[in-house]
Design a protein around this motif. Structure first.
Motif, PDB file in Angstrom:
ATOM      1  N   TRP A 119       0.855  -1.142  -0.179  1.00  0.00           N
ATOM      2  CA  TRP A 119      -0.070  -0.051   0.088  1.00  0.00           C
ATOM      3  C   TRP A 119       0.895   1.297  -0.027  1.00  0.00           C
ATOM      4  O   TRP A 119       0.441   2.341  -0.507  1.00  0.00           O
ATOM      5  N   ARG A 120       2.081   1.272   0.406  1.00  0.00           N
ATOM      6  CA  ARG A 120       2.945   2.422   0.451  1.00  0.00           C
ATOM      7  C   ARG A 120       3.174   2.968  -1.039  1.00  0.00           C
ATOM      8  O   ARG A 120       3.689   4.092  -1.073  1.00  0.00           O
ATOM      9  N   ARG A 121       2.647   2.185  -2.037  1.00  0.00           N
ATOM     10  CA  ARG A 121       2.839   2.434  -3.497  1.00  0.00           C
ATOM     11  C   ARG A 121       1.748   3.531  -3.694  1.00  0.00           C
ATOM     12  O   ARG A 121       2.065   4.383  -4.779  1.00  0.00           O
ATOM     13  N   LEU A 122       0.697   3.664  -3.033  1.00  0.00           N
ATOM     14  CA  LEU A 122      -0.122   4.787  -3.212  1.00  0.00           C
ATOM     15  C   LEU A 122       0.170   6.078  -2.836  1.00  0.00           C
ATOM     16  O   LEU A 122      -0.400   7.061  -3.340  1.00  0.00           O
ATOM     17  N   ILE A 123       1.314   6.308  -2.148  1.00  0.00           N
ATOM     18  CA  ILE A 123       1.687   7.593  -1.563  1.00  0.00           C
ATOM     19  C   ILE A 123       2.561   8.485  -2.539  1.00  0.00           C
ATOM     20  O   ILE A 123       3.501   7.673  -3.011  1.00  0.00           O
ATOM     21  N   ASP A 202     -19.088   2.748  -0.171  1.00  0.00           N
ATOM     22  CA  ASP A 202     -17.792   3.411   0.086  1.00  0.00           C
ATOM     23  C   ASP A 202     -16.907   2.590   1.237  1.00  0.00           C
ATOM     24  O   ASP A 202     -17.419   2.376   2.255  1.00  0.00           O
ATOM     25  N   GLY A 203     -15.684   2.917   1.258  1.00  0.00           N
ATOM     26  CA  GLY A 203     -14.920   2.241   2.001  1.00  0.00           C
ATOM     27  C   GLY A 203     -14.023   2.965   3.111  1.00  0.00           C
ATOM     28  O   GLY A 203     -13.392   2.572   3.784  1.00  0.00           O
ATOM     29  N   GLU A 310      -6.785  -3.703   8.095  1.00  0.00           N
ATOM     30  CA  GLU A 310      -5.703  -2.908   7.663  1.00  0.00           C
ATOM     31  C   GLU A 310      -6.182  -1.949   6.593  1.00  0.00           C
ATOM     32  O   GLU A 310      -6.608  -2.596   5.438  1.00  0.00           O
ATOM     33  N   VAL A 311      -6.089  -0.892   6.963  1.00  0.00           N
ATOM     34  CA  VAL A 311      -6.592   0.215   5.971  1.00  0.00           C
ATOM     35  C   VAL A 311      -6.042   0.268   4.660  1.00  0.00           C
ATOM     36  O   VAL A 311      -6.415   0.398   3.402  1.00  0.00           O
ATOM     37  N   VAL A 315      -7.536  -0.219   0.990  1.00  0.00           N
ATOM     38  CA  VAL A 315      -7.606   0.684  -0.267  1.00  0.00           C
ATOM     39  C   VAL A 315      -6.917   0.230  -1.311  1.00  0.00           C
ATOM     40  O   VAL A 315      -7.273   0.539  -2.584  1.00  0.00           O
ATOM     41  N   LEU A 316      -5.807  -0.276  -1.293  1.00  0.00           N
ATOM     42  CA  LEU A 316      -4.948  -0.732  -2.489  1.00  0.00           C
ATOM     43  C   LEU A 316      -5.850  -1.993  -3.207  1.00  0.00           C
ATOM     44  O   LEU A 316      -6.011  -1.812  -4.438  1.00  0.00           O
ATOM     45  N   LYS A 317      -6.658  -2.720  -2.433  1.00  0.00           N
ATOM     46  CA  LYS A 317      -7.456  -3.768  -3.200  1.00  0.00           C
ATOM     47  C   LYS A 317      -8.641  -2.975  -3.931  1.00  0.00           C
ATOM     48  O   LYS A 317      -8.730  -3.373  -5.120  1.00  0.00           O
TER      49      LYS A 317
END
Length: 345
Positions: A119-123, A202-203, A310-311, A315-317
Motif C-alpha cells: 500500500w505504500r505505493r499509493l503515496i 464506500d470504503g 488493515e486500511v 484501499v489498495l485492493k
C-alpha cells in the motif's frame, strides 16, 4: 427500522458542545445511521462562493480538449492520481460511464524497499493539468476544508456511539487517507449503459459529496427500491463508509448506492470526497455502551469484496480492482501475486 423515502437534513452546527439541541441531533444521527446511512449536511461552514468557484473550475477542466486532459491521464501515475475517460473505471467488473480526475494529499513519492507493504505505493504526488494551472490551489484548499468538515462529522458519529469525540484521532492524525474526485457523467446518448456508477459501498470513514444541479444519486432503501438524492443547494450529501461499519461492528450502516446516467443531451457534475484513516492504521472495534451493543448487527460480508481491518490493504485492493489499466501498467507483480493466491485457495 424502515428507511425514509427521502434523505433527512442534519445541521452540523447542532452538534456543537454548547448547542441546546445537541442531544436531539445525536439521536437523529444514530437513527439515520441505523436505516439509510445517508443524509444532507447543512451548516457545514464552507462558503457558497468557494463551492461555486470549484464547480466552475471543474466545468472548465472537462471542457478542455481531450489531449489536454490526457496530459494527466491516471495511467501515468502509480499512485492512481489523474484523469480517466468515461468507461475506464469499473464497479464489480462493469464499466462506469463517467469521466473524472482524482486528487489526494500532496505528498512525495516514497523510496520503496522490496519488503515494504504494497500500500505504500499509493503515496505520492498529484497530477495537475498544465492547461488549467489555476485548478491546483483550489483543489488543495478544498481537500483541507472538506477534511475539517469530515472530522467534525466523524466526531459526531463517535459521540453518537457513546465514545469520546476524538476516539478515532489516533488512526488518522498522522495523515488521513483523502481522495477527491471531480466527476462528469455524460448523458445517455454518449454512453453504453445507464450505469454512471454501479451499486457499491464506500470504503472510508465518511464520504462528503458536493452535487451541482442534476440528480442521479440513488440510495438503497433496504426494500428492493431506491431513494433519490437530488441536489440541494448549500448542502453536502454525507454517507457512512465501511471503516465506521467495521469499527462499530455493524451498528453503523455503510449503505449501497449508485448513480444513474443523466438523460440524453445533458450531463451531471459531482465532487465526492472520501475521508479515511491513515494507510498504516488498523481499524479497532469500539466498546459500545450496553444499550447500543445490544443492537449490533455484525459487519456485512460480501464474498466478492472482502473487508480487511488493515486500511492500506483495503484501499489498495479497491484501487487495483477499479482501475485495471493503472494496475497492469504499474502493479503487474501484485496482480500476479493475487492470481497465485486465488489459484492456491
Amino acid at each position: 427500522m424502515t428507511a425514509p423515502k427521502s434523505l433527512p437534513v442534519l445541521d452540523l452546527r447542532r452538534f456543537a458542545p454548547d448547542h441546546a439541541e445537541r442531544a436531539e441531533a445525536l439521536a437523529e444521527l444514530r437513527d439515520v445511521s441505523r436505516t439509510v446511512g445517508f443524509f444532507y449536511l447543512a451548516g457545514h461552514g464552507i462558503p457558497q462562493d468557494e463551492i461555486d468557484a470549484l464547480t466552475a473550475l471543474a466545468r472548465r477542466f472537462f471542457s478542455l480538449p481531450e489531449k489536454d486532459k490526457l496530459e494527466i491521464e491516471m495511467r501515468k501515475s502509480p499512485h492512481f492520481r489523474g484523469y480517466n475517460r468515461a468507461g475506464f473505471e469499473y464497479t464489480r467488473g462493469t464499466q462506469d460511464w463517467r469521466e473524472q480526475v482524482d486528487f489526494g494529499p500532496e505528498r512525495g513519492k516514497l523510496d520503496l524497499l522490496p519488503d515494504d507493504a504494497p500500500w505504500r505505493r499509493l503515496i505520492g504526488p498529484n497530477q495537475f493539468p498544465p492547461a488549467l494551472p489555476e485548478l491546483r490551489e483550489p483543489v488543495l484548499k478544498w481537500i483541507a476544508d472538506v477534511t475539517a468538515v469530515g472530522i467534525k462529522v466523524l466526531q459526531a458519529f463517535s459521540e453518537a456511539l457513546g465514545q469520546k469525540p476524538d476516539v478515532f484521532e489516533p488512526i488518522y492524525r498522522n495523515g488521513p487517507n483523502q481522495l477527491l474526485k471531480i466527476v462528469r457523467y455524460p448523458g445517455r446518448d454518449q454512453t453504453d449503459s445507464d450505469q454512471g456508477v454501479g451499486a457499491h459501498k464506500d470504503g472510508g470513514f465518511v464520504t462528503i459529496l458536493l452535487q451541482d444541479v442534476v440528480g442521479g444519486l440513488q440510495v438503497d432503501d433496504g426494500e428492493g427500491g431506491w431513494i433519490d438524492a437530488p441536489p440541494v443547494r448549500g448542502t453536502f450529501v454525507v454517507n457512512i463508509g465501511e471503516l465506521l461499519e467495521l469499527a462499530s461492528n455493524g451498528y453503523l450502516k455503510a449503505n449501497i448506492h449508485r448513480v444513474v446516467t443523466p438523460a440524453a443531451g445533458g450531463d451531471r457534475l459531482s465532487i465526492p470526497f472520501f475521508l479515511g484513516a491513515n494507510l498504516a492504521a488498523s481499524i479497532p472495534v469500539l466498546d459500545l455502551p450496553p444499550d447500543l451493543a445490544s443492537e449490533v448487527r455484525g459487519v456485512t460480508q460480501d464474498p466478492l469484496n472482502p473487508l480487511f481491518r488493515e486500511v492500506g490493504r483495503n484501499v489498495l485492493k479497491s484501487r487495483l480492482r477499479s482501475h485495471p489499466d493503472v494496475a497492469h501498467e504499474h502493479h503487474s507483480d501484485l496482480l500476479e501475486e493475487q492470481a497465485r493466491e486465488k489459484a492456491s485457495a
